[in-house]
Design a protein around this motif. Structure first.
Motif, PDB file in Angstrom:
ATOM      1  N   GLY A 177       0.106   3.524   2.641  1.00 46.33           N
ATOM      2  CA  GLY A 177       1.309   2.702   2.726  1.00 46.33           C
ATOM      3  C   GLY A 177       2.528   3.534   2.399  1.00 46.33           C
ATOM      4  O   GLY A 177       2.422   4.718   2.043  1.00 46.33           O
ATOM      5  N   ALA A 178       3.707   2.924   2.481  1.00 54.29           N
ATOM      6  CA  ALA A 178       4.976   3.645   2.342  1.00 54.29           C
ATOM      7  C   ALA A 178       5.467   3.723   0.899  1.00 54.29           C
ATOM      8  O   ALA A 178       6.590   3.336   0.580  1.00 54.29           O
ATOM      9  N   SER A 179       4.625   4.234   0.027  1.00 44.67           N
ATOM     10  CA  SER A 179       4.985   4.408  -1.377  1.00 44.67           C
ATOM     11  C   SER A 179       3.890   5.239  -2.052  1.00 44.67           C
ATOM     12  O   SER A 179       2.745   5.243  -1.601  1.00 44.67           O
ATOM     13  N   THR A 180       4.244   5.897  -3.139  1.00 45.69           N
ATOM     14  CA  THR A 180       3.245   6.681  -3.873  1.00 45.69           C
ATOM     15  C   THR A 180       2.256   5.789  -4.618  1.00 45.69           C
ATOM     16  O   THR A 180       1.257   6.272  -5.132  1.00 45.69           O
ATOM     17  N   VAL A 234      10.934   8.575  -3.555  1.00 44.99           N
ATOM     18  CA  VAL A 234      10.230   9.732  -4.111  1.00 44.99           C
ATOM     19  C   VAL A 234      11.291  10.760  -4.485  1.00 44.99           C
ATOM     20  O   VAL A 234      12.249  10.977  -3.746  1.00 44.99           O
ATOM     21  N   ASP A 235      11.106  11.406  -5.623  1.00 37.33           N
ATOM     22  CA  ASP A 235      11.993  12.465  -6.093  1.00 37.33           C
ATOM     23  C   ASP A 235      11.129  13.688  -6.329  1.00 37.33           C
ATOM     24  O   ASP A 235      10.421  13.783  -7.339  1.00 37.33           O
ATOM     25  N   ALA A 236      11.129  14.604  -5.366  1.00 42.96           N
ATOM     26  CA  ALA A 236      10.272  15.796  -5.465  1.00 42.96           C
ATOM     27  C   ALA A 236      10.899  16.960  -4.706  1.00 42.96           C
ATOM     28  O   ALA A 236      11.584  16.769  -3.699  1.00 42.96           O
ATOM     29  N   ASN A 237      10.652  18.151  -5.180  1.00 42.91           N
ATOM     30  CA  ASN A 237      11.104  19.373  -4.523  1.00 42.91           C
ATOM     31  C   ASN A 237      12.616  19.386  -4.281  1.00 42.91           C
ATOM     32  O   ASN A 237      13.089  19.903  -3.283  1.00 42.91           O
ATOM     33  N   GLY A 238      13.379  18.784  -5.199  1.00 40.32           N
ATOM     34  CA  GLY A 238      14.836  18.747  -5.072  1.00 40.32           C
ATOM     35  C   GLY A 238      15.339  17.736  -4.048  1.00 40.32           C
ATOM     36  O   GLY A 238      16.507  17.756  -3.684  1.00 40.32           O
ATOM     37  N   ILE A 239      14.458  16.862  -3.580  1.00 44.62           N
ATOM     38  CA  ILE A 239      14.820  15.855  -2.582  1.00 44.62           C
ATOM     39  C   ILE A 239      14.497  14.482  -3.170  1.00 44.62           C
ATOM     40  O   ILE A 239      13.467  14.291  -3.801  1.00 44.62           O
ATOM     41  N   SER A 240      15.386  13.516  -2.923  1.00 46.08           N
ATOM     42  CA  SER A 240      15.141  12.156  -3.390  1.00 46.08           C
ATOM     43  C   SER A 240      15.612  11.167  -2.329  1.00 46.08           C
ATOM     44  O   SER A 240      16.799  11.142  -1.986  1.00 46.08           O
ATOM     45  N   HIS A 241      14.695  10.384  -1.798  1.00 42.42           N
ATOM     46  CA  HIS A 241      15.037   9.301  -0.881  1.00 42.42           C
ATOM     47  C   HIS A 241      13.825   8.410  -0.657  1.00 42.42           C
ATOM     48  O   HIS A 241      12.752   8.654  -1.211  1.00 42.42           O
ATOM     49  N   ASN A 242      14.011   7.365   0.163  1.00 43.93           N
ATOM     50  CA  ASN A 242      12.958   6.363   0.358  1.00 43.93           C
ATOM     51  C   ASN A 242      12.552   6.184   1.828  1.00 43.93           C
ATOM     52  O   ASN A 242      12.114   5.119   2.226  1.00 43.93           O
ATOM     53  N   LYS A 243      12.688   7.210   2.636  1.00 43.68           N
ATOM     54  CA  LYS A 243      12.328   7.133   4.056  1.00 43.68           C
ATOM     55  C   LYS A 243      10.889   7.612   4.249  1.00 43.68           C
ATOM     56  O   LYS A 243      10.508   8.689   3.789  1.00 43.68           O
ATOM     57  N   TRP A 244      10.110   6.795   4.944  1.00 46.55           N
ATOM     58  CA  TRP A 244       8.713   7.106   5.232  1.00 46.55           C
ATOM     59  C   TRP A 244       8.485   7.013   6.728  1.00 46.55           C
ATOM     60  O   TRP A 244       9.073   6.172   7.405  1.00 46.55           O
ATOM     61  N   VAL A 245       7.626   7.861   7.251  1.00 45.69           N
ATOM     62  CA  VAL A 245       7.305   7.848   8.676  1.00 45.69           C
ATOM     63  C   VAL A 245       5.892   7.307   8.854  1.00 45.69           C
ATOM     64  O   VAL A 245       4.949   7.773   8.208  1.00 45.69           O
ATOM     65  N   LYS A 246       5.779   6.317   9.727  1.00 48.48           N
ATOM     66  CA  LYS A 246       4.461   5.786  10.074  1.00 48.48           C
ATOM     67  C   LYS A 246       3.863   6.713  11.122  1.00 48.48           C
ATOM     68  O   LYS A 246       4.501   7.053  12.123  1.00 48.48           O
ATOM     69  N   LEU A 247       2.644   7.125  10.880  1.00 47.98           N
ATOM     70  CA  LEU A 247       1.949   8.035  11.778  1.00 47.98           C
ATOM     71  C   LEU A 247       1.126   7.270  12.808  1.00 47.98           C
ATOM     72  O   LEU A 247       0.812   6.088  12.614  1.00 47.98           O
ATOM     73  N   SER A 248       0.745   7.939  13.860  1.00 52.46           N
ATOM     74  CA  SER A 248      -0.022   7.289  14.926  1.00 52.46           C
ATOM     75  C   SER A 248      -1.382   6.790  14.448  1.00 52.46           C
ATOM     76  O   SER A 248      -1.957   5.899  15.056  1.00 52.46           O
ATOM     77  N   ASP A 249      -1.876   7.321  13.332  1.00 50.54           N
ATOM     78  CA  ASP A 249      -3.159   6.853  12.797  1.00 50.54           C
ATOM     79  C   ASP A 249      -2.996   5.677  11.836  1.00 50.54           C
ATOM     80  O   ASP A 249      -3.957   5.211  11.232  1.00 50.54           O
ATOM     81  N   GLY A 250      -1.749   5.190  11.666  1.00 53.84           N
ATOM     82  CA  GLY A 250      -1.500   4.034  10.817  1.00 53.84           C
ATOM     83  C   GLY A 250      -1.178   4.368   9.375  1.00 53.84           C
ATOM     84  O   GLY A 250      -0.862   3.481   8.588  1.00 53.84           O
ATOM     85  N   ASN A 251      -1.234   5.635   8.993  1.00 53.25           N
ATOM     86  CA  ASN A 251      -0.893   6.061   7.642  1.00 53.25           C
ATOM     87  C   ASN A 251       0.580   6.454   7.586  1.00 53.25           C
ATOM     88  O   ASN A 251       1.263   6.453   8.604  1.00 53.25           O
ATOM     89  N   TYR A 252       1.063   6.801   6.371  1.00 52.75           N
ATOM     90  CA  TYR A 252       2.480   7.077   6.156  1.00 52.75           C
ATOM     91  C   TYR A 252       2.680   8.405   5.439  1.00 52.75           C
ATOM     92  O   TYR A 252       1.895   8.774   4.577  1.00 52.75           O
ATOM     93  N   ILE A 253       3.777   9.075   5.795  1.00 53.27           N
ATOM     94  CA  ILE A 253       4.152  10.309   5.117  1.00 53.27           C
ATOM     95  C   ILE A 253       5.610  10.207   4.693  1.00 53.27           C
ATOM     96  O   ILE A 253       6.464   9.697   5.439  1.00 53.27           O
ATOM     97  N   TRP A 254       5.887  10.642   3.472  1.00 54.34           N
ATOM     98  CA  TRP A 254       7.256  10.639   2.967  1.00 54.34           C
ATOM     99  C   TRP A 254       8.071  11.667   3.742  1.00 54.34           C
ATOM    100  O   TRP A 254       7.628  12.806   3.959  1.00 54.34           O
ATOM    101  N   GLY A 255       9.268  11.275   4.160  1.00 59.30           N
ATOM    102  CA  GLY A 255      10.122  12.138   4.972  1.00 59.30           C
ATOM    103  C   GLY A 255      10.546  13.422   4.290  1.00 59.30           C
ATOM    104  O   GLY A 255      10.918  14.387   4.956  1.00 59.30           O
ATOM    105  N   GLY A 256      10.491  13.487   2.968  1.00 54.71           N
ATOM    106  CA  GLY A 256      10.853  14.705   2.246  1.00 54.71           C
ATOM    107  C   GLY A 256       9.871  15.845   2.458  1.00 54.71           C
ATOM    108  O   GLY A 256      10.141  16.986   2.094  1.00 54.71           O
TER     109      GLY A 256
END
Length: 121
Positions: free
Chosen positions: A57-60, A85-107
């Motif tokens: 899902g679209a959250s840790t 998510v706040d990681a690697n000097g990046i902080s935002h809430n945008k997530w990408v839905k993948l073709s397999d139905g899972n999600y990856i944080w845009g950072g």
């Protein structure tokens, strides 16, 4: 004759104004019909810039589905607002839905906050 034509035209105009049909309904050609919403979503290749987790899902707070390596290509379908998510000097809430139905944080993606995917879910 003129009087009867006028009466017919006025009757047709009245039907049209009330939304009544004056003839048989004709289906639109297949190519003119609206496509299902899922088929109109723009998809595209996205690439990770760093190793990270793909989630259910679209959250840790969601379980990890699998881990991706840096420079791995994935197929993104759309993006949405999820958990911040706040990681690697990046902080935002945008997530990408993948073709397999899972999600990856845009950072984790190269490019902008959505890895270049412009379609919102």
């Amino acid at each position: 004759m003129r009087n009867s034509c006028t009466k017919v035209l006025m009757a047709v105009a009245g039907l049209l104004l009330t939304g009544a049909s004056v003839g048989p309904a004709v289906a639109a050609p297949q190519s003119a019909q609206a496509a299902p919403a899922a088929a109109t979503m723009a998809t595209g290749n996205i690439t990770t810039w760093i190793q990270g987790n793909v989630r259910k899902g679209a959250s840790t707070s969601y379980n990890i589905a699998y881990t991706v390596k840096a420079n791995q290509q994935l197929m993104g379908v759309c993006w949405l607002t999820g958990g911040t998510v706040d990681a690697n000097g990046i902080s935002h809430n945008k997530w990408v839905k993948l073709s397999d139905g899972n999600y990856i944080w845009g950072g984790l993606l190269k490019g902008n906050e959505t890895g270049g995917i412009s379609t919102k879910c």
